[in-house]
Design a protein around this motif. Structure first.
Motif, PDB file in Angstrom:
ATOM      1  N   ALA A   1       6.676  12.798  -1.695  1.00 38.44           N
ATOM      2  CA  ALA A   1       7.143  11.443  -2.022  1.00 38.44           C
ATOM      3  C   ALA A   1       8.624  11.308  -1.739  1.00 38.44           C
ATOM      4  CB  ALA A   1       6.852  11.139  -3.483  1.00 38.44           C
TER       5      ALA A   1
ATOM      6  N   ILE B   1       2.300   2.026  -3.343  1.00 38.55           N
ATOM      7  CA  ILE B   1       1.322   2.561  -4.296  1.00 38.55           C
ATOM      8  C   ILE B   1       1.021   4.020  -3.990  1.00 38.55           C
ATOM      9  CG2 ILE B   1      -1.067   2.359  -5.068  1.00 38.55           C
ATOM     10  CD1 ILE B   1      -0.816  -0.632  -4.610  1.00 38.55           C
ATOM     11  N   ASP B   2       0.885   4.319  -2.669  1.00 38.44           N
ATOM     12  CA  ASP B   2       0.609   5.705  -2.279  1.00 38.44           C
ATOM     13  C   ASP B   2       1.699   6.640  -2.783  1.00 38.44           C
ATOM     14  OD1 ASP B   2      -1.618   4.876  -1.063  1.00 38.44           O
ATOM     15  OD2 ASP B   2      -0.874   5.028   1.003  1.00 38.44           O
ATOM     16  N   THR B   3       2.944   6.190  -2.629  1.00 41.78           N
ATOM     17  CA  THR B   3       4.056   7.046  -3.026  1.00 41.78           C
ATOM     18  C   THR B   3       4.107   7.219  -4.536  1.00 41.78           C
ATOM     19  OG1 THR B   3       5.223   6.254  -1.111  1.00 41.78           O
ATOM     20  CG2 THR B   3       6.523   7.398  -2.736  1.00 41.78           C
ATOM     21  N   ILE B   4       3.821   6.146  -5.281  1.00 43.59           N
ATOM     22  CA  ILE B   4       3.776   6.247  -6.747  1.00 43.59           C
ATOM     23  C   ILE B   4       2.729   7.290  -7.141  1.00 43.59           C
ATOM     24  CG2 ILE B   4       3.200   4.998  -8.870  1.00 43.59           C
ATOM     25  CD1 ILE B   4       5.761   3.998  -7.816  1.00 43.59           C
ATOM     26  N   LYS B   5       1.615   7.246  -6.416  1.00 46.41           N
ATOM     27  CA  LYS B   5       0.539   8.190  -6.694  1.00 46.41           C
ATOM     28  C   LYS B   5       1.017   9.628  -6.445  1.00 46.41           C
ATOM     29  CE  LYS B   5      -4.282   8.490  -5.225  1.00 46.41           C
ATOM     30  NZ  LYS B   5      -5.082   7.917  -4.122  1.00 46.41           N
ATOM     31  N   LEU B   6       1.741   9.799  -5.334  1.00 49.30           N
ATOM     32  CA  LEU B   6       2.267  11.131  -5.026  1.00 49.30           C
ATOM     33  C   LEU B   6       3.206  11.614  -6.120  1.00 49.30           C
ATOM     34  CD1 LEU B   6       3.104  10.977  -1.218  1.00 49.30           C
ATOM     35  CD2 LEU B   6       1.353  12.353  -2.312  1.00 49.30           C
TER      36      LEU B   6
ATOM     37  N   GLN C   1       0.800  -1.220   0.000  1.00 48.61           N
ATOM     38  CA  GLN C   1       0.000   0.000   0.000  1.00 48.61           C
ATOM     39  C   GLN C   1       0.839   1.279   0.000  1.00 48.61           C
ATOM     40  OE1 GLN C   1      -3.426   0.018  -0.253  1.00 48.61           O
ATOM     41  NE2 GLN C   1      -3.070   2.196  -0.609  1.00 48.61           N
TER      42      GLN C   1
ATOM     43  N   ARG D   1       3.041  19.515 -15.323  1.00 48.62           N
ATOM     44  CA  ARG D   1       1.912  19.380 -14.393  1.00 48.62           C
ATOM     45  C   ARG D   1       1.492  20.718 -13.849  1.00 48.62           C
ATOM     46  NH1 ARG D   1       4.520  14.441 -11.102  1.00 48.62           N
ATOM     47  NH2 ARG D   1       4.842  13.069 -12.883  1.00 48.62           N
TER      48      ARG D   1
ATOM     49  N   ARG E   1       3.057  11.153  -9.113  1.00 47.38           N
ATOM     50  CA  ARG E   1       2.373  11.556 -10.342  1.00 47.38           C
ATOM     51  C   ARG E   1       1.682  12.908 -10.204  1.00 47.38           C
ATOM     52  NH1 ARG E   1      -0.653   6.732 -10.842  1.00 47.38           N
ATOM     53  NH2 ARG E   1       0.616   4.998 -11.583  1.00 47.38           N
ATOM     54  N   LYS E   2       1.706  13.476  -9.003  1.00 48.12           N
ATOM     55  CA  LYS E   2       0.927  14.694  -8.776  1.00 48.12           C
ATOM     56  C   LYS E   2       1.708  15.954  -9.124  1.00 48.12           C
ATOM     57  CE  LYS E   2      -2.362  13.158  -5.366  1.00 48.12           C
ATOM     58  NZ  LYS E   2      -2.978  13.455  -4.088  1.00 48.12           N
TER      59      LYS E   2
END
Lengths: 303, 661
Positions: A218, A41-46, A38, B544, A48-49
């Protein structure tokens, strides 16, 4: 080759440790807990922001996460796994390791102060104070390791120590114990700080990074994991050498450190802020005691 | 050669009084640059050839007889002093532009002349073998620096602090005179070399103690540090920089020079220096966290640096006494590099405080804030100094700490017989190192980061070119030592070997050099990784959405800049646990019971140094009272004074008659 394996092991551990802690806490609380990947995944999501910056901040705020992550990466590259050598190994690398951690800390303190917030200063001030107080304990631990191994090189220290007497086992176990305590202080875990708290006034580490988001956050998280994995690895190495065990068990012990942290977090409440300094100084006192125990033991063995 | 140049330069310096105000500082710069080129070329020759140069005998009425000599130890100090002096004069160029109209011509001339005199006096003191000339130069140093401090003499507080400085320096001077005359009573020639013979035949401890008092006041060790915060806060920024970066190191030079002649009782002396250094370091760092005034902060931080240097010298002597040559060499090399670092970064920090002082018109940290946006160059250069001061890799501050720690760790690992000292050093230094990070992050973030706390600071701009260019030389030194430490250690190790260890111990340094090469590799890799990460991040963010939004206020929507974390609160945590070293005073007018809407209230917190408060206690009042009584005989009339002279003769006459003398 050997060096690359060492690095990969520590990176995997860095990913596993935070999950193990939270899983342990979940199990003890009767919850199901998060998926094992988990946090990843959270960090990968970060990553991408985008980003939101406060108009108060300067370049210091934007560079600090890179400095924190960069110093954590280099510090990690100095930690051996059992007898496996790390990428950077030279006499005196123990000193550089401590200073790299200090560099990361200083970068985050400056970044926190850069936001001009009334809360983040609290975290920064506490981090600076606890950092200053834990530093002697860290140096004493490394000093004890240097004393009983006869080397100032991380990769040699754990391969040179001969823990053939019961006394030495005890000393090595205390080193492991102190390392876990250092982990709790440096990583801001209970009883120093509760990473899950939701009140800015009582946070240490979390409040410093309140204004970060996206890629920067991240970076800081990854830096944290690597730093945690490095310290946990020192503890695990110490415990493994204590019982002269196989290297594969070192990895298991590193996870055991995470489980111990998880158990402690489940059964203890966080300490009062004012008590933290005493707590950390007690760790330093134990570390000093440990050094002298090791010292007298060695003198007796020689006699 | 050098002596002729010095004489020419002194006569040239008189030119300063003749030229128009605008060009005075340029003449000063030319003279100092000339002196620096000549003396540095001699010094570099000495270091390159590893032999001391004799600069010839002089017979002069004022400067005394005897010869001038530059050896390895003085060579390194000459280079340090010259680099600082050049930077200071460049800075003074920019600083004078602000004051050109407000100061009279004679004030400017005197100031410029004192700059030259202070520089030449320092070079003279460093290169003289002859004791008389050394003392003359030493005194000239004190007087010229006193003249430099009272640049803003209109302010009575500054005059008082400058006088305080003058008196304390003369106590140190008297100690030196006593020490040297003790030497003379044994019929030794009046040179430094005869110290060696004296120390061989006598117990070195008493004489060393007097020397330590004399030189220690200059260096500002505990408890002789009280002049530091007062003087540095009184003097203009470049003068503080000159005094802290160059003159203060001469105190350490003196101690090192005396130590280099001592062969016995090194253990006692080493432990004494170790303890004094440790206390100075801790005292300095704890007080620096409490300071509000930027210059006082730097003064205490300077005390901490000198403390670490003395601690390292102590470790080196202990190592020497117990045949642990490796630790001795590492610690001594570390001490000398720390000295170079201190000269470089402390000079620069005083420059940046000077920049802030003229632009924001305040030296009070709590009133400053957010200057990084207004003065970006100063902020960047100060940030570099912060990393040096905290001893963080990859800059030069780390190298000196690394050397000292390396010696200590090696002693522990090799189980030499100084393990207890080594572990004490480890604990003290790591604690100091940790608190230094707290002190300097406070200093930097309260001044440069966040929002401006006063509206008048909205229009601040960065300073002119000269005051930025002045940073160049020291910054180059900082980077050079940080990234290529092995080269510098190779140069400095022979200098350390002249004080401890001897030539044989140089061979043992190879392991350190190997480690230092690795350190520089790691440093470069780290910088590369950080740069790569930062680049990648910016690359990722390019496509972005990057927006601006105010700092998170925890739901509070109307924060003001006064709600930012203050310096006092930043260091409160440390103050709450440190034993009451300081005398704290809190003045606040309490909220009244019937104040439903609070009026304006103020609170004032003061932390005064306990050593400093010793001089405001009852016994000082008694001395004042006695002094006042005695001073009534001072009537300012000639006939009274003739009467006193007559009375004196009568007393002498009576004493002789009754055979009492």
């Amino acid at each position: 080759m050997e060096q690359i394996i060492t690095t990969i092991i520590i990176i995997i551990l860095a990913l596993l440790i935070p999950n193990t802690i939270s899983l342990t806490k979940a199990k003890l609380a009767g919850r199901r807990g998060v998926r094992i990947y988990q946090y990843f995944i959270d960090t990968i999501k970060l990553l991408r922001k985008g980003a939101v910056y406060s108009p108060t901040t300067t370049a210091v705020f934007k560079i600090a996460p890179s400095v924190y992550l960069g110093s954590s990466i280099v510090a990690m590259l100095m930690i051996p796994v059992g007898v496996l050598h790390p990428i950077f190994a030279f006499n005196g690398d123990v000193i550089m390791f401590c200073y790299l951690m200090a560099l990361g800390r200083a970068a985050l303190i400056l970044a926190a102060m850069d936001t001009g917030s009334s809360f983040e200063g609290m975290g920064a001030s506490r981090e600076a104070l606890y950092g200053a107080l834990i530093e002697p304990a860290l140096f004493l631990t490394l000093g004890t390791l240097a004393l009983i191994s006869g080397s100032t090189n991380f990769s040699d220290i754990f391969s040179l120590i001969q823990s053939d007497s019961a006394n030495m086992v005890i000393v090595m176990l205390i080193i492991g114990y102190i390392s876990i305590k250092i982990f709790t202080v440096e990583m801001g875990r209970i009883p120093i700080d509760d990473p899950k708290t939701h009140l800015e006034l009582t946070m240490v580490h979390e409040v410093m990074i309140l204004d970060y988001c996206g890629v920067d956050l991240a970076f800081i998280n990854i830096g944290n994991w690597l730093k945690g994995a490095s310290i946990a690895m020192i503890a695990a190495n110490a415990i493994t050498t204590a019982f002269s065990l196989n290297i594969s068990l070192t990895i298991a012990f590193a996870l055991l450190v995470a489980i111990i942290i998880g158990v402690v977090e489940s059964i203890y409440a966080r300490a009062k802020m004012a008590r933290n300094a005493t707590y950390i100084l007690t760790i330093t006192a134990i570390a000093l005691l440990m050094f002298f125990v090791a010292f007298t033991l060695l003198k007796e063995i020689e006699l | 050669m050098l002596i002729n140049v010095v004489i020419v330069l002194i006569s040239l310096a008189i030119l300063i009084f003749a030229v128009p105000s605008k060009y005075k500082i340029w003449v000063t710069m030319a003279i100092i640059a000339l002196g620096a080129v000549v003396s540095c070329s001699e010094a570099i020759k000495v270091i390159a050839t590893n032999t001391s140069t004799n600069l010839g005998n002089t017979k002069s009425l004022i400067l005394g007889n005897g010869y001038m000599q530059i050896d390895l130890l003085s060579a390194i100090f000459i280079i340090i002093v010259s680099v600082v002096a050049i930077s200071v004069t460049i800075y003074a160029c920019g600083y004078f532009k602000v004051h050109l109209k407000s100061k009279s011509k004679i004030q400017l001339s005197l100031h410029c002349f004192s700059l030259v005199a202070l520089y030449l006096a320092m070079i003279g003191a460093l290169s003289s073998q002859d004791v008389y000339r050394f003392l003359i130069c030493w005194e000239l140093m004190t007087i010229s620096s006193f003249l430099l401090i009272i640049f803003d003499a209109q302010n009575s507080e500054i005059r008082k602090n400058a006088l305080n400085y003058l008196v304390l320096m003369h106590i140190g001077f008297i100690a030196l005179v006593v020490a040297f005359s003790t030497l003379m009573t044994g019929d030794y020639p009046a040179t430094f070399d005869s110290l060696k013979i004296y120390f061989e035949n006598n117990n070195p401890i008493p004489l060393f103690a007097i020397f330590l008092l004399g030189f220690g006041i200059k260096a500002g060790i505990f408890p002789l540090h009280i002049w530091l915060p007062r003087t540095y806060s009184a003097a203009p920024a470049h003068v503080s920089a000159f005094m802290s970066g160059a003159m203060k190191t001469l105190g350490i030079y003196g101690v090192l020079r005396v130590i280099s002649y001592i062969d016995s009782e090194l253990m006692t002396i080493g432990i004494t220096l170790f303890i004094i250094g440790g206390i100075s370091g801790l005292w300095g760092v704890l007080f620096s966290t409490m300071q509000r005034d930027t210059k006082r902060f730097l003064a205490y931080s300077s005390m901490e640096n000198v403390g670490v240097i003395f601690l390292a010298i102590g470790v080196a002597l202990i190592g020497q006494a117990s045949q642990n040559h490796f630790m001795a060499m590492c610690a001594m090399t570390g001490a000398i590099i720390q000295l170079i670092n201190h000269s470089a970064f402390k000079t620069l920090l005083f420059f940046s405080v000077g920049n802030i002082c003229t632009q924001a018109k305040s030296t009070n940290m709590e009133r400053l804030g957010g200057l990084a946006k207004k003065m970006p160059m100063t902020a960047l250069l100060t940030l570099i100094c912060l990393f040096v001061a905290c001893g963080l890799p990859p800059l030069c501050g780390f190298i000196s700490e690394f050397m000292i720690y390396y010696g200590l760790f090696d002693t522990i690992a090799m189980q030499q017989n100084n393990i207890i000292i080594a572990i004490c050093g480890l604990v003290i230094m790591s604690f100091i190192g940790g608190v230094v990070i707290l002190a300097y992050t406070k200093f930097y973030s309260i001044i440069f980061l966040g929002n401006a706390k006063e509206h008048s600071h909205e229009k601040i701009t960065d300073v002119g070119t000269a005051r930025i260019v002045a940073f160049t030389l020291p910054i180059l030194t900082i980077f050079a030592i940080g990234f290529f430490p092995a080269i510098f250690v190779k140069i400095i190790a022979p200098i350390a070997a002249t004080i401890v260890g001897g030539a044989d111990s140089l061979k043992g340094m190879n392991t350190v050099l190997e480690s230092l090469n690795n350190v520089s590799i790691v440093s470069i890799v780290m910088v590369a990784i950080i740069a790569a990460l930062y680049y990648t991040k910016n690359r990722m963010l390019r496509s972005r959405k990057v927006t601006e939004s105010p700092t998170w206020g925890c739901g509070f929507t109307a924060p003001t800049e006064r709600m930012q974390y203050s310096g006092e609160s930043f260091s409160e945590g440390l103050q709450s646990i440190s034993p009451s070293l300081s005398k704290d005073k809190v003045d606040d007018d309490k909220l009244e019971r019937d104040e439903i809407f609070p009026n304006k209230h103020s609170v004032r917190v003061e932390h005064s140094d306990r050593i400093d408060t010793l001089f405001t206690q009852w016994w000082v009042a008694i001395i004042h009272k006695i002094n006042k009584r005695v001073m009534t005989i001072r009537t300012n009339r000639v006939n009274y004074y003739i009467l006193y002279a007559l009375l004196f003769f009568v007393v002498i006459f009576l004493l002789t008659i009754f055979n009492l003398m």
